[in-house]
Each structure stands twice: as C-alpha cells, then as structure tokens.
Design an enzyme around this catalytic site. Structure first.
Site, PDB file in Angstrom:
ATOM      1  N   ASP A  70      47.315  26.405  26.527  1.00 56.95           N
ATOM      2  CA  ASP A  70      46.272  26.571  27.545  1.00 56.95           C
ATOM      3  C   ASP A  70      44.869  26.344  26.985  1.00 56.95           C
ATOM      4  O   ASP A  70      43.874  26.530  27.693  1.00 56.95           O
ATOM      5  CB  ASP A  70      46.337  27.979  28.153  1.00 56.95           C
ATOM      6  N   ARG A  98      47.240  33.885  24.955  1.00 53.80           N
ATOM      7  CA  ARG A  98      45.976  33.128  24.885  1.00 53.80           C
ATOM      8  C   ARG A  98      44.954  33.761  23.935  1.00 53.80           C
ATOM      9  O   ARG A  98      43.913  33.138  23.659  1.00 53.80           O
ATOM     10  CB  ARG A  98      45.367  32.972  26.294  1.00 53.80           C
ATOM     11  N   ARG A 143      41.817  39.313  35.800  1.00 58.53           N
ATOM     12  CA  ARG A 143      41.571  39.026  34.382  1.00 58.53           C
ATOM     13  C   ARG A 143      40.366  39.831  33.865  1.00 58.53           C
ATOM     14  O   ARG A 143      40.531  40.890  33.289  1.00 58.53           O
ATOM     15  CB  ARG A 143      41.358  37.521  34.175  1.00 58.53           C
ATOM     16  N   HIS A 172      41.196  33.644  38.970  1.00 61.21           N
ATOM     17  CA  HIS A 172      39.903  33.500  38.296  1.00 61.21           C
ATOM     18  C   HIS A 172      38.866  33.184  39.370  1.00 61.21           C
ATOM     19  O   HIS A 172      39.161  32.441  40.316  1.00 61.21           O
ATOM     20  CB  HIS A 172      39.900  32.310  37.321  1.00 61.21           C
ATOM     21  N   CYS A 286      38.269  24.354  35.209  1.00 62.33           N
ATOM     22  CA  CYS A 286      38.947  25.075  34.125  1.00 62.33           C
ATOM     23  C   CYS A 286      38.897  24.280  32.815  1.00 62.33           C
ATOM     24  O   CYS A 286      38.867  24.871  31.733  1.00 62.33           O
ATOM     25  CB  CYS A 286      40.412  25.325  34.467  1.00 62.33           C
TER      26      CYS A 286
HETATM   27  N1  ARG Z   1      47.191  28.918  32.446  1.00 67.08           N
HETATM   28  C1  ARG Z   1      45.840  29.361  32.324  1.00 67.08           C
HETATM   29  C2  ARG Z   1      45.763  30.856  32.554  1.00 67.08           C
HETATM   30  O1  ARG Z   1      46.455  31.338  33.402  1.00 67.08           O
HETATM   31  C3  ARG Z   1      44.962  28.623  33.273  1.00 67.08           C
HETATM   32  C4  ARG Z   1      43.504  28.935  33.102  1.00 67.08           C
HETATM   33  C5  ARG Z   1      42.648  28.263  34.126  1.00 67.08           C
HETATM   34  N2  ARG Z   1      41.283  28.387  33.790  1.00 67.08           N
HETATM   35  C6  ARG Z   1      40.309  28.687  34.666  1.00 67.08           C
HETATM   36  N3  ARG Z   1      39.085  28.638  34.249  1.00 67.08           N
HETATM   37  N4  ARG Z   1      40.581  29.070  35.889  1.00 67.08           N
HETATM   38  O2  ARG Z   1      45.040  31.565  31.901  1.00 67.08           O
END
Ligand code: ARG
Length: 292
Positions: A70, A98, A143, A172, A286
């Site tokens: 990612d 991550r 998040r 997000h 993203c």
């Molecule tokens: N697979 C990543 C996650 O879930 C995607 C992140 C997407 N990034 C964003 N800025 N929305 O963390």
C-alpha cells in the site's frame, strides 16, 4: 457568469507501485481473492504521473519498499502546509501491515529538510487531513483519531475541524471530500494572495454528504455553502478522490455526475483511470501527496 479558473503549479510526492497488490483486507474495497492486474496498475499509474507533468506540475518520488503493497498511497504519509516551511506532520498507521510505511516516508521528508513530527495517536496524513482555505478539515471514524486532530492543531496552529465519517466504504476523508479550489486569499493549502487583494480564506470543496454524521454534515453545510454535492455513485466511482490545481481536476472518468458539475462551474476535468487501485480502496488523490 463563468470566471476563468487559474491553475497553480504543485509539487506532488508519489511512490511507484512496484510492489502494489492486495495481500490483506483493511477496508471494504479490498478482497484478497480478487487479483490485481499489476501490469495494468503500473500503466495507469504512469499515465497519472505523465498527466501531472503535462499540466506543469512537479513530481518527486519515494522509492517503493518490498513487502509494503500500500506504499503507493503516498497521501497517507504526512501533511505539510503553506506558510509553515519545513514542518511535516508524520503518520501513525491504523493497520499493523502499513505501520512500517511511516518510517520510509519520514526518511524522505527528513532528507528533504523537513522536521518530522511523529504523532502519538493514529493519523493517516492527507488521507484524513485536508487543508481547505483557512481550515484544516480532519476526518475521523475509521482511521485518524480525534486525539491526532488535537496534535495536528497544536503542531501547526491552524483551526482544525473534526468531521466524523460513518460509511466504511468512505473510510478516509479523501474518499468523501476534496478541495476543488484553494482559498483565493490566505489559505493554508498554498495560494497566498490572488493578486486582487482578496484574502478571504474561503475554499470550494466537493463532498458526499451521506458519508458524514449528521452533525458533521451540518458543519460542512455552514462552512461551505457553495460546495458541490456528489451522489453515492460518483463517490463509489472514487470521484471525490480527486486532485485539483485550481483549474484542472484530475478525476476518475466514471464519476460522470461530478464531472458535469465541475464543467458547469468552469473547471476542466482531466479523466485519469486508476481502476486497478480501486481494488485496494484507493484512487488519484490517495496516490498523491501534495508537498507545500
Ligand atoms: N489500502 C489502503 C488502506 O486501506 C488504501 C489507502 C488509500 N489512501 C487514501 N488516501 N485514501 O489503507
């Protein structure tokens, strides 16, 4: 009357998708059993980069790291603001998978001369922190935490508006909202003065109201009465995961309703297809960290 929109050249930090894949599922878009076409992903990403360069923007990149699929989503790495030189607010990822990305990006920012602040609470950079005129809009719910909003406000000293996300598909803030136009005046996003003496600090945004709690929706309605409102279909097409330079809007080609609204308001939509990245829950924004 349509005013003619003015582009401001930007500097974007990106990360090549050399190791991009869906190896785990940390949002509803991700399915380990749905294969990513990595060759197609690489082509789509190259097209995005070429499009930025063709429109006069600078692109700098962080080397990709094996085992961090990612890492291509550079927007999650940090936040920098106009008028706060050489200060970067780093990231602390929610998902264990991550977490190592934060150090990789911090190394890049330090080498570029930034002081990097490491947040104590979960914070995913521009994924949830969006400079909009005089305010920093800050998403929470999936998040980035409220505690991190307080940390970022303290670090930069900018009014930080917490917004609660309620739909897991829009986990997000940058999947539910984007800044179409920076403030013409003294915005923290980067345009300092528009030559007209008009320093209002108002930005134009687009968002999908149902992605937000009712209180947050009301806050957005009050702060941005002229916002473009997107449909669920446009949001699911990653239409709100767009990047704008104030004139050109780099946007998912399937967000047709939003593309029409942008055109009506005098912007120039530039379609860029990142459908392979949608499989990981990401799109144009993203993959793009703005360096201010
Ligand atoms: N697979 C990543 C996650 O879930 C995607 C992140 C997407 N990034 C964003 N800025 N929305 O963390």
């Amino acid at each position: 009357m349509l005013t003619s929109r003015v582009a401001r050249p930007r500097r974007y930090l990106v990360c090549e998708p050399r190791y991009f894949a869906v190896h785990y599922a940390i949002n509803p878009w991700m399915d380990k059993d749905a294969p990513v076409d990595t060759a197609r992903a690489a082509q789509q990403w190259q097209t995005l980069i070429r499009t930025y360069l063709d429109h006069g923007h600078q692109v700098v990149s962080v080397p990709p790291v094996p085992g961090l699929p990612d890492m291509v989503f550079a927007a999650n790495s940090a936040l920098t603001l106009a008028g706060r030189p050489r200060k970067a607010f780093g990231s602390l990822f929610h998902a264990a998978q991550r977490r190592p990305e934060a150090g990789e990006y911090a190394t890049w920012f330090k080498a570029a001369g930034y002081d990097v602040y490491q947040p104590e609470s979960v914070c995913e950079g521009e994924g949830d922190l969006v400079p909009a005129g005089r305010y920093l809009l800050a998403g929470t719910g999936f998040r980035t935490t409220r505690e991190a909003h307080a940390e970022v406000q303290e670090f930069f000293g900018v009014p930080t508006i917490g917004l609660r996300l309620v739909d897991p598909y829009f986990y997000h803030l940058d999947t539910a909202l984007f800044v179409v136009d920076d403030a013409p005046g003294d915005g923290i996003g980067g345009s300092w003065g528009d030559g007209t003496g008009n320093r209002t600090g108002e930005a134009t945004i687009a968002y999908y109201p149902e992605a937000f709690s009712s209180g947050s929706r009301e806050v957005l309605r009050q702060l941005f009465p002229d916002a473009l409102l997107a449909t669920r279909d446009d949001a699911l097409a990653f239409g709100l995961n767009s990047v704008s330079d104030g004139r050109h809007v780099f946007i998912s080609p399937t967000a047709t309703g939003l593309i029409a609204q942008l055109t009506d308001r005098g912007y120039l939509p530039v379609p860029v297809d990142l459908s392979e990245f949608h499989k990981a829950g990401g799109g144009i924004k993203c993959c793009t960290q703005e360096i201010r």
